[in-house]
Write a protein that holds these residues in place. Structure first.
Motif, short mmCIF file in Angstrom:
data_model
loop_
_atom_site.label_atom_id
_atom_site.label_comp_id
_atom_site.label_asym_id
_atom_site.label_seq_id
_atom_site.Cartn_x
_atom_site.Cartn_y
_atom_site.Cartn_z
N ILE A 33 -2.96 -16.10 -11.84
CA ILE A 33 -3.84 -16.08 -12.66
C ILE A 33 -4.49 -14.78 -12.72
CG2 ILE A 33 -5.84 -16.31 -14.61
CD1 ILE A 33 -3.57 -18.58 -14.61
N ILE A 34 -5.44 -14.44 -11.48
CA ILE A 34 -6.12 -13.20 -11.61
C ILE A 34 -4.92 -12.15 -10.94
CG2 ILE A 34 -8.80 -14.47 -11.85
CD1 ILE A 34 -9.04 -13.76 -8.55
N CYS A 35 -3.96 -12.50 -10.25
CA CYS A 35 -3.34 -11.11 -9.48
C CYS A 35 -2.28 -11.95 -8.73
CB CYS A 35 -4.14 -10.58 -8.02
SG CYS A 35 -4.91 -12.24 -6.60
N ASN A 36 -1.74 -12.24 -10.48
CA ASN A 36 -0.80 -12.51 -9.67
C ASN A 36 0.93 -11.59 -9.46
OD1 ASN A 36 2.32 -12.94 -11.48
ND2 ASN A 36 1.51 -15.10 -11.13
N PRO A 37 1.40 -11.21 -8.89
CA PRO A 37 1.77 -10.57 -8.26
C PRO A 37 2.92 -9.47 -9.45
CG PRO A 37 2.66 -12.46 -6.48
CD PRO A 37 1.17 -12.25 -7.98
N ILE A 38 3.24 -10.48 -10.22
CA ILE A 38 4.64 -10.26 -10.85
C ILE A 38 3.80 -9.08 -12.06
CG2 ILE A 38 6.37 -10.58 -13.08
CD1 ILE A 38 7.08 -11.32 -10.11
N ALA A 39 3.12 -9.87 -12.29
CA ALA A 39 2.23 -9.09 -13.14
C ALA A 39 1.35 -7.71 -12.65
CB ALA A 39 0.96 -10.23 -13.58
N THR A 40 1.62 -7.81 -11.77
CA THR A 40 0.01 -6.19 -11.17
C THR A 40 1.43 -5.67 -10.77
OG1 THR A 40 0.12 -7.95 -8.68
CG2 THR A 40 -1.79 -7.87 -9.97
N SER A 41 2.16 -5.70 -10.04
CA SER A 41 3.66 -4.58 -10.17
C SER A 41 3.87 -3.76 -11.34
CB SER A 41 4.83 -5.12 -9.62
OG SER A 41 5.90 -6.32 -9.95
N VAL A 42 4.10 -4.57 -12.36
CA VAL A 42 4.42 -3.47 -13.42
C VAL A 42 2.54 -3.12 -13.69
CG1 VAL A 42 4.47 -3.70 -16.42
CG2 VAL A 42 5.94 -5.48 -14.64
N ILE A 43 1.60 -3.62 -13.53
CA ILE A 43 0.59 -2.56 -14.26
C ILE A 43 0.30 -1.79 -13.42
CG2 ILE A 43 -1.95 -3.54 -14.54
CD1 ILE A 43 -1.23 -6.24 -15.02
N ASP A 44 0.42 -1.94 -12.14
CA ASP A 44 0.55 -0.31 -11.62
C ASP A 44 1.48 0.50 -11.41
OD1 ASP A 44 -1.75 -2.04 -9.74
OD2 ASP A 44 -0.16 -2.85 -7.62
N GLN A 45 2.79 0.33 -11.72
CA GLN A 45 3.14 1.29 -12.08
C GLN A 45 2.97 1.93 -13.78
OE1 GLN A 45 6.59 2.09 -10.96
NE2 GLN A 45 5.72 0.82 -8.80
N LEU A 46 2.44 1.42 -14.63
CA LEU A 46 1.62 1.57 -15.10
C LEU A 46 0.51 2.53 -15.22
CD1 LEU A 46 3.25 -1.22 -18.08
CD2 LEU A 46 3.86 1.72 -17.58
N LEU A 47 -0.33 2.02 -14.84
CA LEU A 47 -1.48 2.41 -14.55
C LEU A 47 -3.04 2.62 -13.25
CD1 LEU A 47 -3.49 -0.27 -15.96
CD2 LEU A 47 -3.01 1.51 -17.14
N GLY A 48 -1.22 2.92 -12.36
CA GLY A 48 -1.86 3.21 -10.73
C GLY A 48 -2.09 2.21 -10.11
N LYS A 49 -2.54 1.86 -8.58
CA LYS A 49 -2.44 1.12 -8.01
C LYS A 49 -4.07 1.04 -8.31
CE LYS A 49 1.97 0.38 -5.11
NZ LYS A 49 2.56 1.37 -3.94
N ASP A 50 -4.51 1.80 -8.24
CA ASP A 50 -5.94 1.90 -8.85
C ASP A 50 -7.10 0.83 -9.49
OD1 ASP A 50 -5.79 4.04 -9.35
OD2 ASP A 50 -7.05 5.70 -8.28
#
Length: 280
Positions: A86-103
């Motif tokens: 839920i809170i750090c799903n790797p599928i979701a965070t891979s997209v979010i990191d690309q859009l918002l930066g890994k930080d």
């Protein structure tokens, strides 16, 4: 657009490069992307069984707060809600990191539940523009992630969205349009009536990632059961509406590294608050 994960992507919890590129492109261009059935049915059922009694007590204490028979409720930072899927799903965070930066970081952990008998919300977006005086679209700086705890159908109040550019509209708009009692001729409400929209149908355990600026609204729940979405908001490192999630130190210390990074700006060391102790 809805993406079906391949068996390899499900097994590795990693998107292939082309799928990741497509997902990022869709959020930038159309405002959202859906990944179908990411989280297991057993896990979603367990979370729902823990959520429902909390929500019932919240409504008994606080009542509805986002429209007729509809409520936002903050989630306590406890299991099973803070499961890593839920809170750090790797599928979701891979997209979010690309859009918002890994930080990037998360500063909102809540839920939205239209109950039977809920009505339409007015079309709205969830945030004020960063620079309302500018007439040019800006890159994405904040994303909402939703995870439905039940299948979302025509009958149980699906989210309705206005894709394809409303997230890039610099006009001023915010939750002032949520209440149906306000002036129905406010710009965003009037404009939405004459623009293309679509309802978002998805299976329980799917993940939708959307630009926080995209116009949307809740629709009536005509079924006999609640339709709950878990909700999180992710921001670029420099953007924050303030820390709002109390997380005990011992809980934070046990989180996976990615989750620690995402929640690093929250109220670490504060005791858990139950939903009825939190204010909107």
């Amino acid at each position: 657009m809805k993406i079906q994960l391949t068996e390899q992507e499900k097994a590795t919890q990693k998107l292939n490069p082309e799928t990741l590129e497509i997902a990022v492109e869709q959020v930038r261009a159309n405002g959202y992307i859906i990944f179908d059935k990411v989280i297991s049915e057993d896990k979603i059922t367990h979370i729902r069984n823990n959520f429902d009694p909390l929500f019932d007590e919240y409504i008994e204490r606080n009542g509805y707060n986002t429209g007729t028979n509809r409520a936002q409720m903050f989630l306590p930072f406890i299991e099973p809600f803070i499961d890593k899927d839920i809170i750090c799903n790797p599928i979701a965070t891979s997209v979010i990191d690309q859009l918002l930066g890994k930080d990037n970081h998360c500063n909102y952990f809540a839920s939205d539940t239209p109950m039977p008998g809920s009505d339409y919300q007015n079309a709205h977006c969830d945030i004020m523009p960063l620079f309302p005086e500018l007439s040019i679209p800006l890159p994405v700086f904040s994303l909402v992630l939703n995870i439905p705890l039940v299948d979302v159908t025509e009958e149980n109040g699906p989210l309705e969205v206005w894709p394809g550019g409303t997230h890039q509209n610099p006009d001023r708009s915010n939750h002032v349009t949520l209440d149906n009692s306000v002036n129905p001729h406010l710009h965003i409400v009037r404009a939405a009536e004459h623009m293309y929209s679509e309802k978002v149908f998805m299976s329980a355990g799917s993940i939708i990632i959307r630009d926080i600026r995209m116009w949307h609204r809740g629709t009536p729940n005509r079924s006999n059961a609640r339709r709950t979405n878990l909700a999180m908001t992710f921001n670029r490192s420099w953007y924050s509406a303030g820390s709002s999630i109390p997380i005990p130190q011992e809980t934070y210390d046990r989180l996976p590294k990615k989750a620690q990074e995402l929640f690093r700006m929250e109220r670490i060391g504060s005791p858990i608050k139950m939903p009825w102790e939190c204010s909107i």
